[in-house]
Design a protein around this motif. Structure first.
Motif, mmCIF file in Angstrom:
data_model
loop_
_atom_site.group_PDB
_atom_site.id
_atom_site.type_symbol
_atom_site.label_atom_id
_atom_site.label_comp_id
_atom_site.label_asym_id
_atom_site.label_seq_id
_atom_site.Cartn_x
_atom_site.Cartn_y
_atom_site.Cartn_z
ATOM 1 N N ASN A 1 0.851 -1.189 0.000
ATOM 2 C CA ASN A 1 0.000 0.000 0.000
ATOM 3 C C ASN A 1 0.889 1.242 0.000
ATOM 4 O OD1 ASN A 1 0.098 1.320 2.933
ATOM 5 N ND2 ASN A 1 0.231 -0.905 3.164
ATOM 6 N N PRO A 2 0.327 2.426 -0.268
ATOM 7 C CA PRO A 2 1.157 3.640 -0.355
ATOM 8 C C PRO A 2 1.472 4.289 0.984
ATOM 9 C CG PRO A 2 -0.877 3.802 -1.664
ATOM 10 C CD PRO A 2 -1.035 2.673 -0.728
ATOM 11 N N SER A 3 0.909 3.773 2.086
ATOM 12 C CA SER A 3 0.964 4.493 3.353
ATOM 13 C C SER A 3 2.052 4.018 4.297
ATOM 14 C CB SER A 3 -0.390 4.392 4.066
ATOM 15 O OG SER A 3 -1.420 4.932 3.259
ATOM 16 N N THR A 4 2.268 2.715 4.394
ATOM 17 C CA THR A 4 3.195 2.209 5.411
ATOM 18 C C THR A 4 4.636 2.175 4.934
ATOM 19 O OG1 THR A 4 2.738 -0.069 4.728
ATOM 20 C CG2 THR A 4 1.436 0.813 6.548
ATOM 21 N N ARG A 5 4.860 2.396 3.637
ATOM 22 C CA ARG A 5 6.214 2.376 3.091
ATOM 23 C C ARG A 5 6.399 3.569 2.146
ATOM 24 N NH1 ARG A 5 8.151 -2.839 4.047
ATOM 25 N NH2 ARG A 5 6.538 -4.401 4.452
ATOM 26 N N ASP A 6 7.513 4.240 2.261
ATOM 27 C CA ASP A 6 7.830 5.298 1.307
ATOM 28 C C ASP A 6 7.878 4.693 -0.099
ATOM 29 O OD1 ASP A 6 9.236 8.211 1.041
ATOM 30 O OD2 ASP A 6 10.138 6.769 -0.346
ATOM 31 N N TRP A 7 7.295 5.376 -1.057
ATOM 32 C CA TRP A 7 7.176 4.812 -2.405
ATOM 33 C C TRP A 7 8.537 4.558 -3.035
ATOM 34 C CZ3 TRP A 7 3.572 9.356 -4.239
ATOM 35 C CH2 TRP A 7 2.446 9.404 -3.396
ATOM 36 N N THR A 8 9.498 5.441 -2.770
ATOM 37 C CA THR A 8 10.822 5.254 -3.365
ATOM 38 C C THR A 8 11.541 4.060 -2.738
ATOM 39 O OG1 THR A 8 11.908 6.786 -1.823
ATOM 40 C CG2 THR A 8 11.008 7.715 -3.867
ATOM 41 N N VAL A 9 11.283 3.807 -1.459
ATOM 42 C CA VAL A 9 11.870 2.632 -0.806
ATOM 43 C C VAL A 9 11.273 1.353 -1.392
ATOM 44 C CG1 VAL A 9 12.139 1.401 1.379
ATOM 45 C CG2 VAL A 9 12.378 3.893 1.314
ATOM 46 N N THR A 10 9.953 1.370 -1.597
ATOM 47 C CA THR A 10 9.294 0.216 -2.221
ATOM 48 C C THR A 10 9.892 -0.059 -3.593
ATOM 49 O OG1 THR A 10 7.213 0.600 -1.032
ATOM 50 C CG2 THR A 10 7.087 -0.665 -3.065
ATOM 51 N N ALA A 11 10.030 0.995 -4.389
ATOM 52 C CA ALA A 11 10.591 0.827 -5.732
ATOM 53 C C ALA A 11 12.023 0.331 -5.675
ATOM 54 C CB ALA A 11 10.514 2.147 -6.498
ATOM 55 N N SER A 12 12.805 0.855 -4.734
ATOM 56 C CA SER A 12 14.188 0.430 -4.608
ATOM 57 C C SER A 12 14.289 -1.041 -4.224
ATOM 58 C CB SER A 12 14.904 1.291 -3.559
ATOM 59 O OG SER A 12 16.262 0.916 -3.438
ATOM 60 N N THR A 13 13.365 -1.491 -3.397
ATOM 61 C CA THR A 13 13.355 -2.903 -2.995
ATOM 62 C C THR A 13 13.146 -3.800 -4.202
ATOM 63 O OG1 THR A 13 12.504 -2.350 -0.793
ATOM 64 C CG2 THR A 13 12.198 -4.612 -1.550
ATOM 65 N N PHE A 14 12.128 -3.509 -4.986
ATOM 66 C CA PHE A 14 11.861 -4.327 -6.178
ATOM 67 C C PHE A 14 13.033 -4.267 -7.159
ATOM 68 C CE2 PHE A 14 7.295 -3.536 -5.029
ATOM 69 C CZ PHE A 14 6.954 -4.856 -4.841
ATOM 70 N N THR A 15 13.565 -3.078 -7.368
ATOM 71 C CA THR A 15 14.628 -2.905 -8.350
ATOM 72 C C THR A 15 15.902 -3.626 -7.914
ATOM 73 O OG1 THR A 15 13.660 -0.749 -8.865
ATOM 74 C CG2 THR A 15 15.832 -1.186 -9.731
ATOM 75 N N THR A 16 16.174 -3.596 -6.623
ATOM 76 C CA THR A 16 17.339 -4.322 -6.095
ATOM 77 C C THR A 16 17.158 -5.830 -6.265
ATOM 78 O OG1 THR A 16 17.782 -2.577 -4.477
ATOM 79 C CG2 THR A 16 18.756 -4.741 -4.059
ATOM 80 N N LEU A 17 15.975 -6.323 -5.942
ATOM 81 C CA LEU A 17 15.712 -7.755 -6.110
ATOM 82 C C LEU A 17 15.819 -8.159 -7.580
ATOM 83 C CD1 LEU A 17 12.707 -8.212 -3.652
ATOM 84 C CD2 LEU A 17 15.044 -9.044 -3.330
ATOM 85 N N ASN A 18 15.362 -7.289 -8.473
ATOM 86 C CA ASN A 18 15.478 -7.591 -9.905
ATOM 87 C C ASN A 18 16.942 -7.671 -10.343
ATOM 88 O OD1 ASN A 18 12.761 -7.824 -10.440
ATOM 89 N ND2 ASN A 18 12.504 -5.708 -11.107
ATOM 90 N N GLU A 19 17.757 -6.781 -9.817
ATOM 91 C CA GLU A 19 19.186 -6.832 -10.172
ATOM 92 C C GLU A 19 19.827 -8.115 -9.632
ATOM 93 O OE1 GLU A 19 23.304 -6.786 -9.914
ATOM 94 O OE2 GLU A 19 22.102 -6.497 -8.098
ATOM 95 N N MET A 20 19.391 -8.520 -8.470
ATOM 96 C CA MET A 20 19.978 -9.704 -7.839
ATOM 97 C C MET A 20 19.512 -11.000 -8.488
ATOM 98 S SD MET A 20 19.630 -8.581 -3.822
ATOM 99 C CE MET A 20 20.350 -10.093 -3.172
ATOM 100 N N TYR A 21 18.232 -11.037 -8.889
ATOM 101 C CA TYR A 21 17.648 -12.316 -9.293
ATOM 102 C C TYR A 21 17.040 -12.322 -10.697
ATOM 103 C CZ TYR A 21 18.245 -13.067 -4.315
ATOM 104 O OH TYR A 21 18.782 -13.169 -3.052
ATOM 105 N N GLY A 22 17.168 -11.206 -11.420
ATOM 106 C CA GLY A 22 16.767 -11.244 -12.825
ATOM 107 C C GLY A 22 15.317 -10.960 -13.135
ATOM 108 N N ASN A 23 14.803 -9.796 -12.749
ATOM 109 C CA ASN A 23 13.455 -9.358 -13.123
ATOM 110 C C ASN A 23 12.398 -10.413 -12.813
ATOM 111 O OD1 ASN A 23 14.262 -6.819 -13.966
ATOM 112 N ND2 ASN A 23 14.516 -7.428 -16.101
ATOM 113 N N ARG A 24 12.343 -10.795 -11.541
ATOM 114 C CA ARG A 24 11.365 -11.794 -11.114
ATOM 115 C C ARG A 24 10.441 -11.251 -10.024
ATOM 116 N NH1 ARG A 24 14.752 -16.531 -9.131
ATOM 117 N NH2 ARG A 24 12.688 -17.304 -8.526
ATOM 118 N N THR A 25 10.259 -9.936 -9.994
ATOM 119 C CA THR A 25 9.343 -9.366 -9.005
ATOM 120 C C THR A 25 8.121 -8.771 -9.688
ATOM 121 O OG1 THR A 25 10.344 -7.140 -8.991
ATOM 122 C CG2 THR A 25 11.260 -8.792 -7.474
#
Length: 338
Positions: free
Chosen positions: A65-89
């Motif tokens: 949701n948009p409230s409990t997590r800063d949007w840029t942190v959420t995006a950074s989490t997905f983007t980091t996982l994609n770099e680590m594991y190959g666009n699987r989020t």
């Protein structure tokens, strides 16, 4: 048709990872988890372990949701996982339910949800975006790919989904409600100048393989209570006589309260108001033939993915029957007519 499994991140986390591995082995394409950091363990930490211990399965929250997590942190989490594991989020997002209500917060406005979707998707796809008056981009991110699927129930939220969502998550398997909501999202997409076929549709609901209907219903009755929280908001906003199907609104008349400490759990005492008929309509229960029949009907309505909740006492057997019988049955092309 794609298939997903939906898990809570209850400890031990190794158990969640084990079930994710089992889901992949049985042919599930997606693994989703709840995202309520107070009620359950932090999902994104566990997502990283799941991605490390699997090969292909897509992983994401159902839903953040948009409230409990800063949007840029959420995006950074997905983007980091994609770099680590190959666009699987994949990002499932909604206005917020248990994650915000347990702290006496309220769901985000649709305006906030729309803005959050844009920021998360742009950054999650290695693009620049304006945020709080600044132009932001992850300088370390190249080639990340992230779809944002929107969970919605009410008419205005469905309209937003058609306008901006890569996918639509409907958290119930009622055929009448699914037909209305899919049609509403498609019309909104077309009105916004989008190709309605570009919006993917996911139905998420408890799946339970068995023959003891009383037991199955009692194991999955919690889901009607969870959905009732969203329906209550819709009725409060639009009234019981709105365009929302009666099948979605009538049953909450007996709803008196809800304890989020029992959220999403079999045996939830605050779901006693949910009648058997609603459990049957909202969930996918019964023998493999019963499941195949209902899933074929959902596929005919345009559903691209069925994501089954596994908050019950028959997780492994349900996964096994899906992997050995149901997924192959739904993904076997019919014989060509001569």
């Amino acid at each position: 048709m794609d298939f997903g499994a939906v898990l809570q991140t209850n400890p031990p986390s190794a158990r969640v990872v084990q079930l994710a591995q089992l889901a992949e082995a049985y042919g599930f394409s997606h693994l989703w988890t709840f995202d309520s950091h107070l009620l359950w363990q932090e999902p994104y930490v566990i997502h990283s372990r799941i991605l490390a211990e699997t090969r292909k399965i897509m992983v994401g929250p159902m839903v953040t949701n948009p409230s409990t997590r800063d949007w840029t942190v959420t995006a950074s989490t997905f983007t980091t996982l994609n770099e680590m594991y190959g666009n699987r989020t994949i990002c499932g997002i909604g206005r917020g339910d248990s994650a915000v209500r347990v702290t006496n917060g309220a769901p985000a406005t649709l305006k906030t949800l729309r803005e959050a979707i844009h920021v998360i998707r742009e950054l999650g796809n290695s693009r620049a975006v304006e945020y709080n008056g600044a132009i932001l981009r992850f300088p370390w991110s190249f080639g990340s790919s992230l779809e944002v699927w929107v969970a919605a129930y009410g008419p205005l939220a469905l309209k937003l989904t058609g306008e901006v969502g890569d996918g639509f998550i409907l958290q119930m398997a009622d055929l009448d409600v699914a037909e209305w909501m899919i049609s509403t999202v498609r019309k909104a997409a077309a009105a916004a100048g989008r190709d309605p076929a570009s919006v993917k549709f996911c139905v998420a609901a408890p799946m339970y393989i068995g023959e003891d209907w009383e037991h199955m219903r009692n194991q999955c009755r919690w889901f009607g209570g969870m959905v009732g929280n969203h329906v209550a908001d819709i009725v409060a906003k639009y009234g019981a006589d709105s365009a929302v199907p009666r099948a979605l609104t009538d049953y909450i008349a007996g709803r008196e309260g809800y304890d989020y400490n029992q959220h999403g759990r079999a045996g939830n005492t605050h779901a006693d108001f949910v009648p058997d008929e609603i459990v049957d309509r909202f969930c996918v229960l019964g023998t493999k033939a019963d499941h195949i029949r209902k899933l074929e009907a959902l596929r005919e309505l345009g559903v691209d993915q069925f994501a089954g909740y596994l908050q019950h006492d028959n997780k492994e057997e349900t996964l096994r029957v899906y992997g050995e019988s149901i997924i192959p049955a739904l993904n076997t092309a019919p014989a060509a007519k001569i």
